[in-house]
Enzyme design. Structure first.
Site, PDB file in Angstrom:
ATOM      1  N   THR A 119      38.661  46.731  37.053  1.00 21.45           N
ATOM      2  CA  THR A 119      38.100  46.872  38.395  1.00 21.45           C
ATOM      3  C   THR A 119      38.484  48.192  39.078  1.00 21.45           C
ATOM      4  OG1 THR A 119      38.196  45.914  40.613  1.00 21.45           O
ATOM      5  CG2 THR A 119      40.121  45.579  39.260  1.00 21.45           C
ATOM      6  N   PHE A 143      41.658  29.788  30.805  1.00 20.94           N
ATOM      7  CA  PHE A 143      42.538  30.953  30.690  1.00 20.94           C
ATOM      8  C   PHE A 143      43.912  30.726  31.332  1.00 20.94           C
ATOM      9  CE2 PHE A 143      40.475  35.192  29.393  1.00 20.94           C
ATOM     10  CZ  PHE A 143      39.679  34.578  28.452  1.00 20.94           C
ATOM     11  N   LYS A 192      44.741  42.721  37.454  1.00 21.31           N
ATOM     12  CA  LYS A 192      43.768  43.363  36.556  1.00 21.31           C
ATOM     13  C   LYS A 192      44.409  44.573  35.867  1.00 21.31           C
ATOM     14  CE  LYS A 192      39.985  42.393  35.951  1.00 21.31           C
ATOM     15  NZ  LYS A 192      39.348  41.457  34.994  1.00 21.31           N
ATOM     16  N   GLN A 245      28.856  36.102  36.695  1.00 22.61           N
ATOM     17  CA  GLN A 245      27.746  37.038  36.951  1.00 22.61           C
ATOM     18  C   GLN A 245      27.480  37.914  35.724  1.00 22.61           C
ATOM     19  OE1 GLN A 245      27.356  38.491  41.213  1.00 22.61           O
ATOM     20  NE2 GLN A 245      29.510  38.869  40.816  1.00 22.61           N
ATOM     21  N   TRP A 249      32.070  46.216  42.557  1.00 25.77           N
ATOM     22  CA  TRP A 249      31.070  45.558  43.400  1.00 25.77           C
ATOM     23  C   TRP A 249      29.902  44.965  42.593  1.00 25.77           C
ATOM     24  CZ3 TRP A 249      30.137  48.938  48.420  1.00 25.77           C
ATOM     25  CH2 TRP A 249      31.356  49.090  49.097  1.00 25.77           C
ATOM     26  N   TYR A 259      44.929  40.794  43.270  1.00 20.28           N
ATOM     27  CA  TYR A 259      43.859  40.862  42.262  1.00 20.28           C
ATOM     28  C   TYR A 259      43.950  42.179  41.479  1.00 20.28           C
ATOM     29  CZ  TYR A 259      39.110  41.678  40.479  1.00 20.28           C
ATOM     30  OH  TYR A 259      38.025  42.002  39.691  1.00 20.28           O
TER      31      TYR A 259
END
Ligand SMILES: NC(=O)c1ccc[n+]([C@@H]2O[C@H](COP(=O)([O-])OP(=O)(O)OC[C@H]3O[C@@H](n4cnc5c(N)ncnc54)[C@H](OP(=O)(O)O)[C@@H]3O)[C@@H](O)[C@H]2O)c1
Length: 292
Positions: free
Chosen positions: A100, A36, A128, A11, A149, A124
């Site tokens: 994030t 990765f 991060k 995105q 988001w 997650y």
């Protein structure tokens, strides 16, 4: 200036591709050209390209699946970014990276600043945060933008899911106890790159002087319920939308493999001051994206 964009199909990466190409010689790569889960190969490719700036939009972003694949999520979100950062340190290459709001546990019940102590509650978020540490520990010149988001018209994001649900259902049940900053990927790409143009002759010095973590997400904040209401309202002229009512509900009615922080909205004032930019309110970005 040679710019290397890692992750041009996501995105953010898709939009960053369309802004970064104005600022230098852009080389954009994505999976499977780079993988990765194979840090040595990624670093080998970077060496071959020999960039002046790296913009990393690659991430393992499937929050629920990460609970089942923690090793893979750790490789993609932490280990490989750490190896890239080590390369950057050795070769004096500045690095732009993203993290994030899910590094926070959501218990503060107020906007999170960069001073708040992270405490991730899912895999997650942990991977991060580990990625942030790996980059900082490398000693390279970096900017880490923590965002929240992210949505775009690319497949999979929340806005697309809402549109699909609204085409197929008359009633939507959406949680009103998860609060964050809806962030348009295009807005994120523009705000995270526009300083490059002004500083392209001294990009290394700019990152050296401005090194750090910055919160960068849509202005204001909303619950998923408010966000959904806005999407449907702005699509009111779209005849494919069948939905008649949106009912607020609670997260515990929709159990998911990964726990989510309830209030993870970010305070972005540090970014606005340092980069002298006003971040648009999330509703204005949403209207623009939906072309209203
Ligand atoms: N999405 C959100 O709501 C959100 C919220 C907060 C922070 N962020 C952060 O914002 C940044 C951009 O997110 P996004 O929404 O643009 O993510 P995205 O749409 O999921 O894009 C991630 C990109 O990483 C690539 N990728 C995944 N695994 C890979 C691997 N093993 N090797 C190479 N490439 C791989 C994906 O390629 P494929 O498409 O081929 O898999 C994709 O191009 C990330 O750092 C993310 O953690 C996102």
């Amino acid at each position: 200036m040679k710019i290397l964009l890692l992750g041009s199909n996501g995105q953010l990466g898709y939009e960053a591709h369309r802004t970064l190409f104005c600022y230098g010689d852009l080389i954009a790569v994505d999976y499977p050209e780079i993988d990765f889960t194979k840090p040595d190969e990624v670093v080998r490719l970077i060496k071959k390209i020999n960039p002046d700036l790296i913009y990393n939009a690659v991430a393992y972003t499937d929050v629920d699946k990460a609970e089942q694949e923690p090793e893979k999520a750790m490789l993609v979100n932490s280990h490989t970014p750490g190896e890239i950062a080590n390369y950057c340190k050795k070769n004096n290459v500045p690095l732009i990276h993203f993290s994030t709001d899910y590094v926070f546990d959501g218990d503060k019940n107020a906007l999170y600043t960069e001073e708040d102590i992270p405490n991730p509650i899912n895999v997650y978020g942990k991977t991060k945060l580990d990625g942030e540490f790996a980059i900082i520990e490398s000693g390279c010149d970096y900017l880490i933008f923590r965002t929240s988001w992210v949505y775009s018209m690319r497949a999979g994001g929340f806005v697309n899911k809402v549109i699909q649900w609204a085409q197929q259902n008359e009633i939507l049940r959406i949680v009103d106890d998860q609060i964050g900053n809806p962030t348009w990927a295009r807005m994120l790409a523009i705000t995270s790159t526009s300083f490059i143009e002004k500083n392209k002759n001294n990009i290394r010095e700019f990152l050296y002087d401005n090194n750090g973590i910055f919160h960068l997400a849509g202005g204001g904040y909303a619950s998923r319920f408010e966000w959904t209401k806005a999407i449907i309202e702005y699509l009111s002229k779209d005849h494919t939308i069948n939905v008649k009512d949106i009912v607020p509900t609670k997260s515990n009615e929709f159990p998911t493999p990964a726990k989510r922080p309830l209030f993870s909205a970010l305070n972005c004032e540090k970014f606005e001051k340092k980069f002298m930019m006003k971040i648009p309110h999330w509703e204005n970005s949403l209207k623009l994206m939906l072309n209203q």
